[in-house]
Enzyme design. Structure first.
Site, PDB file in Angstrom:
ATOM      1  CD  GLU A   1      -3.489  -1.754   3.053  1.00 28.51           C
ATOM      2  OE1 GLU A   1      -3.570  -0.893   3.942  1.00 28.51           O
ATOM      3  OE2 GLU A   1      -3.822  -1.521   1.890  1.00 28.51           O
ATOM      4  CG  ASP A   2      -1.899   2.597   6.441  1.00 32.30           C
ATOM      5  OD1 ASP A   2      -2.201   2.190   5.298  1.00 32.30           O
ATOM      6  OD2 ASP A   2      -2.240   3.714   6.868  1.00 32.30           O
ATOM      7  CB  THR A  61      -0.065  10.772   2.138  1.00 31.01           C
ATOM      8  OG1 THR A  61      -0.328   9.388   2.100  1.00 31.01           O
ATOM      9  CG2 THR A  61       1.126  11.101   1.278  1.00 31.01           C
ATOM     10  NE  ARG A 106      -9.173  11.926  -5.467  1.00 31.64           N
ATOM     11  CZ  ARG A 106      -8.533  12.287  -6.572  1.00 31.64           C
ATOM     12  NH1 ARG A 106      -9.098  13.127  -7.419  1.00 31.64           N
ATOM     13  NH2 ARG A 106      -7.322  11.833  -6.841  1.00 31.64           N
ATOM     14  CE  LYS A 137      -5.661  -0.973  -0.961  1.00 30.70           C
ATOM     15  NZ  LYS A 137      -4.472  -0.295  -0.439  1.00 30.70           N
ATOM     16  CG  ASP A 149      -1.709   1.216   1.407  1.00 32.09           C
ATOM     17  OD1 ASP A 149      -2.340   1.621   0.418  1.00 32.09           O
ATOM     18  OD2 ASP A 149      -1.718   1.804   2.506  1.00 32.09           O
ATOM     19  CG  LEU A 150       1.621   5.759  -1.819  1.00 30.28           C
ATOM     20  CD1 LEU A 150       3.117   5.594  -2.057  1.00 30.28           C
ATOM     21  CD2 LEU A 150       0.993   6.589  -2.949  1.00 30.28           C
ATOM     22  CG  ASP A 151      -1.869   7.461   0.423  1.00 29.12           C
ATOM     23  OD1 ASP A 151      -0.990   8.317   0.237  1.00 29.12           O
ATOM     24  OD2 ASP A 151      -2.773   7.231  -0.403  1.00 29.12           O
ATOM     25  CE  LYS A 191      -4.698   6.556   8.985  1.00 31.43           C
ATOM     26  NZ  LYS A 191      -3.879   6.179  10.145  1.00 31.43           N
ATOM     27  N   GLY A 192      -7.359   3.898   3.206  1.00 31.56           N
ATOM     28  CA  GLY A 192      -7.493   2.828   2.220  1.00 31.56           C
ATOM     29  C   GLY A 192      -8.723   2.940   1.343  1.00 31.56           C
ATOM     30  CB  ILE A 193     -11.953   4.559   1.944  1.00 28.79           C
ATOM     31  CG1 ILE A 193     -12.029   3.653   3.187  1.00 28.79           C
ATOM     32  CG2 ILE A 193     -13.304   4.706   1.280  1.00 28.79           C
ATOM     33  CD1 ILE A 193     -12.466   2.245   2.937  1.00 28.79           C
ATOM     34  CB  SER A 228      -1.894   2.758  -3.796  1.00 30.12           C
ATOM     35  OG  SER A 228      -2.475   3.990  -3.422  1.00 30.12           O
ATOM     36  CB  ALA A 229      -7.368   3.343  -2.920  1.00 26.18           C
ATOM     37  CB  SER A 230      -3.510   7.137  -4.053  1.00 27.63           C
ATOM     38  OG  SER A 230      -3.235   8.454  -4.490  1.00 27.63           O
TER      39      SER A 230
HETATM   40  C1  BG6 Z   1      -5.692   5.707  -0.129  1.00 31.78           C
HETATM   41  C2  BG6 Z   1      -5.798   6.558   1.099  1.00 31.78           C
HETATM   42  O1  BG6 Z   1      -4.395   5.186  -0.252  1.00 31.78           O
HETATM   43  O2  BG6 Z   1      -5.987   6.485  -1.298  1.00 31.78           O
HETATM   44  C3  BG6 Z   1      -7.170   7.206   1.182  1.00 31.78           C
HETATM   45  O3  BG6 Z   1      -5.563   5.762   2.252  1.00 31.78           O
HETATM   46  C4  BG6 Z   1      -7.436   7.986  -0.098  1.00 31.78           C
HETATM   47  O4  BG6 Z   1      -7.213   8.049   2.303  1.00 31.78           O
HETATM   48  C5  BG6 Z   1      -7.288   7.065  -1.304  1.00 31.78           C
HETATM   49  O5  BG6 Z   1      -8.749   8.533  -0.078  1.00 31.78           O
HETATM   50  C6  BG6 Z   1      -7.508   7.787  -2.634  1.00 31.78           C
HETATM   51  O6  BG6 Z   1      -6.480   8.725  -2.792  1.00 31.78           O
HETATM   52  P1  BG6 Z   1      -6.452   9.878  -3.883  1.00 31.78           P
HETATM   53  O7  BG6 Z   1      -5.026  10.358  -3.826  1.00 31.78           O
HETATM   54  O8  BG6 Z   1      -6.771   9.233  -5.213  1.00 31.78           O
HETATM   55  O9  BG6 Z   1      -7.457  10.889  -3.510  1.00 31.78           O
HETATM   56 MG    MG Z   2      -2.805   3.108   3.551  1.00 31.93          MG
END
Ligand code: BG6
Ligand code: MG
Length: 216
Positions: free
Chosen positions: A168-169, A16, A48, A144, A8-10, A44-46, A113-115
């Site tokens: 994972e965190d 972050t 946007r 996730k 996972d990233l964040d 966290k992990g959810i 990562s979800a980001s």
């Molecule tokens: C996850 C974070 O890694 O990415 C969440 O834990 C965040 O908090 C999600 O909402 C989506 O990130 P982004 O950068 O696409 O807004």
């Molecule tokens: Mg995370």
């Protein structure tokens, strides 16, 4: 036998969560919704869009699809402002060493990562080349605890899920790893991540990847 690592990233590679918190809180304040650290923990992990839906539901606020898009864009603009100064000094303790050792020991490495900001963040902290595959919010749609992001990571590494270990965190991320049939090491507190196969506070506790995985 573990042959691939999925990160996972964040909250695992970089902290972050504090920046997501600042940006979501700013939006929630503008909409008259309470948003504290307890609420942030649950995001966290959810993704946007799912995060926005939860915040609106907590505040019992309903918006049109256009308004939702506006606030997601605005939140992301504030988030990007926060991370614009980020550099390698924000890599969490022990991570860079662990990634280097893992590659030296022949393990395959993917991001899960979800980001949607994952690639620019990895570029900024100088870790993009540490990954053999990147699966992020621009690739997957299911948030996730759905295991899609990690299953796709394993697939891109050419490995079966049972040959992979996830780092994972977030509680939702641990659930995703388990749902995907993978081993999981939680980074954080056992009260939150107790379902993981092992919980550590930082990568400094496991300087040697292979022996850490053997002990799982
Ligand atoms: C996850 C974070 O890694 O990415 C969440 O834990 C965040 O908090 C999600 O909402 C989506 O990130 P982004 O950068 O696409 O807004
Ligand atoms: Mg995370």
């Amino acid at each position: 036998m573990i042959r691939g690592l999925l990160f996972d990233l964040d909250g695992v590679i970089v902290d972050t969560a504090k920046y997501h918190f600042i940006a979501w809180q700013r939006m929630a304040f503008a909409l008259g919704i309470h948003f504290g650290h307890e609420e942030n923990e649950q995001l966290k992990g959810i993704s946007r869009v799912e995060s926005l839906e939860r915040i609106l539901a907590w505040g019992k606020v309903s918006l049109t699809p256009e308004e939702k898009q506006h606030w997601m864009d605005q939140k992301n603009t504030w988030y990007l402002e926060c991370i614009s100064q980020m550099g390698p000094e924000e890599i969490l303790p022990g991570v860079a060493n662990f990634l280097g050792e893992a590659r030296a020991q022949g393990l395959q490495i993917a991001l899960g990562s979800a980001s949607k900001n994952a690639v620019p963040i990895l570029e900024r902290i100088g870790l993009l080349s540490a990954f053999d595959a990147i699966v992020d919010g621009t690739v997957v749609t299911a948030s996730k605890p759905n295991p899609e992001v990690f299953l796709e990571g394993a697939r891109r590494l050419g490995l079966s899920p049972d040959a992979c270990c996830v780092f994972e965190d977030a509680e939702a991320g641990v659930e995703a790893a388990l749902a995907g049939g993978m081993r999981c090491i939680g980074i954080g507190h056992p009260d939150v991540l107790g379902r993981a196969h092992r919980v550590i506070q930082s990568f400094n506790e496991i300087p040697d990847p292979t022996s850490a995985l053997l002990a799982l």
